[in-house]
Enzyme design. Structure first.
Site, PDB file in Angstrom:
ATOM      1  N   PHE A 310      25.572  -9.760  -1.930  1.00  0.00           N
ATOM      2  CA  PHE A 310      24.340  -9.025  -1.670  1.00  0.00           C
ATOM      3  C   PHE A 310      24.636  -7.668  -1.046  1.00  0.00           C
ATOM      4  CE2 PHE A 310      23.480 -13.554  -1.173  1.00  0.00           C
ATOM      5  CZ  PHE A 310      22.360 -13.742  -1.967  1.00  0.00           C
ATOM      6  N   ASP A 311      23.917  -6.664  -1.499  1.00  0.00           N
ATOM      7  CA  ASP A 311      23.786  -5.453  -0.721  1.00  0.00           C
ATOM      8  C   ASP A 311      22.850  -5.790   0.442  1.00  0.00           C
ATOM      9  OD1 ASP A 311      23.742  -2.659  -0.016  1.00  0.00           O
ATOM     10  OD2 ASP A 311      21.772  -2.551  -0.959  1.00  0.00           O
ATOM     11  N   LYS A 312      23.011  -5.136   1.590  1.00  0.00           N
ATOM     12  CA  LYS A 312      22.172  -5.492   2.743  1.00  0.00           C
ATOM     13  C   LYS A 312      20.826  -4.774   2.721  1.00  0.00           C
ATOM     14  CE  LYS A 312      22.724  -3.739   6.896  1.00  0.00           C
ATOM     15  NZ  LYS A 312      21.354  -3.274   7.264  1.00  0.00           N
ATOM     16  N   LYS A 490      32.691  -1.683  -2.740  1.00  0.00           N
ATOM     17  CA  LYS A 490      31.996  -2.905  -3.170  1.00  0.00           C
ATOM     18  C   LYS A 490      32.499  -3.349  -4.549  1.00  0.00           C
ATOM     19  CE  LYS A 490      27.733  -1.757  -0.655  1.00  0.00           C
ATOM     20  NZ  LYS A 490      26.295  -1.454  -0.780  1.00  0.00           N
TER      21      LYS A 490
END
Length: 618
Positions: A310-312, A490
């Site tokens: 997940f991206d935050k 990422k």
């Protein structure tokens, strides 16, 4: 002539049924053998015509289809005088095709419902200033449109005036109306439940969010997974093998009826239709529930995912800073908060906006002599008091003393991942406010559902500092948390997971994280149907609704299992029928019974696939 006959398959099916009924009535009631035989001959010929035409069309493109097998079987039965079986087989085959089409149409009901929601007209402002009803195709970008209560929004646009509540179920899957006012975004196909609004057209026709959703889902339903491509190859090779087997059986046994029966029993109809119907039903369910799945291949890959990254910001969190904690160092907290809100209202800083939103505008005071200190905060005069709101550096500049409790509170707020805003009145500290990006409501429960669905690794990657990311990970129970990550970092991290054999899904906003979305086996975009989200991802969660993610994963797993079930049912029925033929042929197995069971197996796999339309995560 071919088109004429094929266009009347349903009528021919009905005529065949009536002729068969007349035949058996003539024999059983009136004992008229001539009428019995004549009715069956006519039923055989009329029923065989559309099947033979389809077989001919298949052979022209070098495909040995199911229609070829049935045509050969029926023709042979007719010439050996088995009129009863030839008539019944043609009727069952045609009737099965009719039921198959009816049930397949139901699986596409979600897409039809979406298409029917598409607006057809709009109230457009003319040069005279009055609004006239025009076709939605006549609306151009920049036109001003009027939407009244109960009407569909005709295009994607921005509200110019008016307000009301809009049902956005066609876009987000949520039936709860959303409040719309000036500068709000509205989408084509949504319904204004009350109020009246004027909008300016931003996107029209196929460029609207609604148009792109329909296009995406239609493309997805027409796409084929590896399983479907395998079945296509299998059936192309399998059908000639059945023909060869029937010929060998006839050569060895000289029993033409046995060979014909093998042709009928060997038809792979359920195998050919089983996987596509599961695919269509699964994608249709997703479309109705705010989840866009880009095809059968996506469903297959997503069902096997064991790691979700997940991206935050904007994914696990709301993406907007909000007041999380507050300490007031004064007995009159209402007055202090009013001063702070009034001063912060003079600034456009995101932290200032978060404070104003938290406190509200009801206690605003008249502000004079505003001084915005770059990188520090805001200073102003209110009712004869000097009010300052900003960071610790601004407090030091204003000679504001922070006692031991204030420093402990500040350290605690920072440890919790907050950005600090301090407020002083006449040189005395009066308030300490902690602001941070809040975790989306319900995310923790949704992550638990993902774990129950078999996801072993839940990872968060963020550009924020490690301490803030760790706090989010600890609160949500994530497996790993990594901060200070640029988009390239990422993507590299995902490559590392894939090198370890992990099947990775990445959930991001569809813009900054596009490299990761493209690199992961499954890219999942959080976004309200934005162009970038739809184009760069494999799955879109409409309206940035995180709760759709467990539904999407559960639906993918159920759809993949459903496809497997249908393959097993289809192959199992053929094997069982051929086995029974070898053991019990002389007693009761024949062409008619074989075709009846064959068509029944097709209906079974279709009905099994249609269960996905009612899928809901338990």
């Amino acid at each position: 002539m071919q088109r004429f006959i094929l266009g009347r398959k349903n009528q021919i099916t009905l005529v065949s049924a009536l002729l068969i009924a007349i035949a058996f009535t003539s024999e059983l009631v009136f004992h008229n053998e001539d009428m019995f035989e004549m009715a069956l001959i006519i039923a055989s010929i009329s029923g065989a015509l559309p099947i033979a035409i389809q077989a001919f069309q298949a052979l022209r493109v070098k495909v040995v289809s199911i229609d070829v097998l049935v045509t050969i079987a029926v023709t042979a039965a007719f010439f050996i005088g088995s009129f009863e079986e030839s008539a019944i087989v043609t009727f069952l085959f045609l009737f099965g095709a009719f039921l198959e089409q009816r049930t397949l149409n139901k699986t596409r009901s979600a897409i039809r419902e979406l298409t029917e929601m598409a607006p057809e007209s709009a109230l457009k402002q003319m040069e005279s200033g009055e609004f006239l009803e025009v076709s939605v195709d006549e609306v151009q970008v920049g036109d001003i449109l009027l939407v009244k209560t109960g009407a569909k929004v005709p295009v994607d646009g921005t509200v110019l005036s008016g307000d009301g509540y809009i049902n956005e179920a066609s876009i987000t899957g949520e039936s709860v109306p959303v409040d719309k006012a000036r500068d709000s975004q509205v989408y084509a196909g949504t319904i204004l439940e009350n109020g009246t609004i004027q909008i300016v057209s931003d996107r029209v026709g196929e460029d609207t969010t609604f148009g792109k959703i329909i296009e995406l889902v239609e493309e997805a339903q027409d796409s084929k997974s590896e399983a479907e491509r395998f079945i296509d190859r299998f059936s192309r090779n399998y059908t000639p093998i059945v023909l060869l087997l029937a010929f060998i059986v006839w050569l060895v046994s000289r029993d033409i009826e046995l060979a014909i029966t093998i042709l009928v029993l060997g038809c792979p109809g359920a195998l050919v239709i089983g996987v596509p119907v599961s695919n269509v039903a699964g994608i249709g369910n997703g479309a109705k529930n705010g989840v866009l799945l880009k095809g059968s291949e996506v469903i297959h890959d997503f069902s096997r995912v064991d790691t979700i990254v997940f991206d935050k910001t904007g994914t696990l969190t709301a993406g907007n800073p909000a007041v999380a904690e507050i300490e007031i160092y004064s007995e009159n907290s209402g007055e202090i908060l009013g001063y702070v809100a009034s001063v912060e209202n003079e600034s456009d800083h995101p932290l200032a906006k978060a404070i104003v939103e938290y406190i509200g505008a009801k206690d605003f005071h008249k502000v004079e002599g505003t001084d915005v200190v770059k990188g520090g905060g805001v200073i102003a005069n209110i009712a004869g008091h000097r009010v300052a709101a900003g960071n610790i550096a601004l407090m030091e500049q204003e000679n504001v003393h922070l006692n031991e409790k204030a420093r402990e509170d500040a350290a605690r707020f920072e440890k919790n991942g907050n950005s600090l805003v301090l407020a002083s009145v006449d040189g005395e500290l009066k308030a300490l406010i902690g602001i941070r990006d809040q975790i989306r409501p319900g995310v923790k429960d949704d992550l638990k559902k993902l774990k129950k669905l078999g996801v072993r690794n839940l990872v968060v990657l963020s550009g924020d500092n490690q301490g803030t990311v760790d706090l989010v990970a600890n609160e949500l129970g994530l497996t790993e948390a990594h901060g200070h990550m640029l988009p390239a970092d990422k993507a590299e991290y995902i490559r590392g997971l894939q090198a370890k054999g992990k099947i990775v899904a990445f959930v991001g906003d569809g813009v900054n994280d596009s490299p990761s979305l493209a690199l992961a086996e499954i890219g999942i975009a959080m976004g309200s149907g934005t162009d970038v989200a739809i184009e760069t991802s494999d799955i879109v969660l409409m309206n940035s609704d995180f709760s759709r993610l467990p539904h999407a994963l559960g639906l993918a797993k159920s759809t993949a299992n459903n496809m497997l079930q249908n393959i097993i049912i289809a192959i199992g029925v053929v094997l069982v029928l051929l086995l029974l033929l070898g053991v019990f042929f002389s007693e009761w197995m024949n062409m008619s019974i074989g075709m009846l069971v064959h068509e029944a197996s097709i209906l079974v796999v279709i009905l099994n696939g249609m269960r996905l339309l009612r899928y809901g995560l338990k």
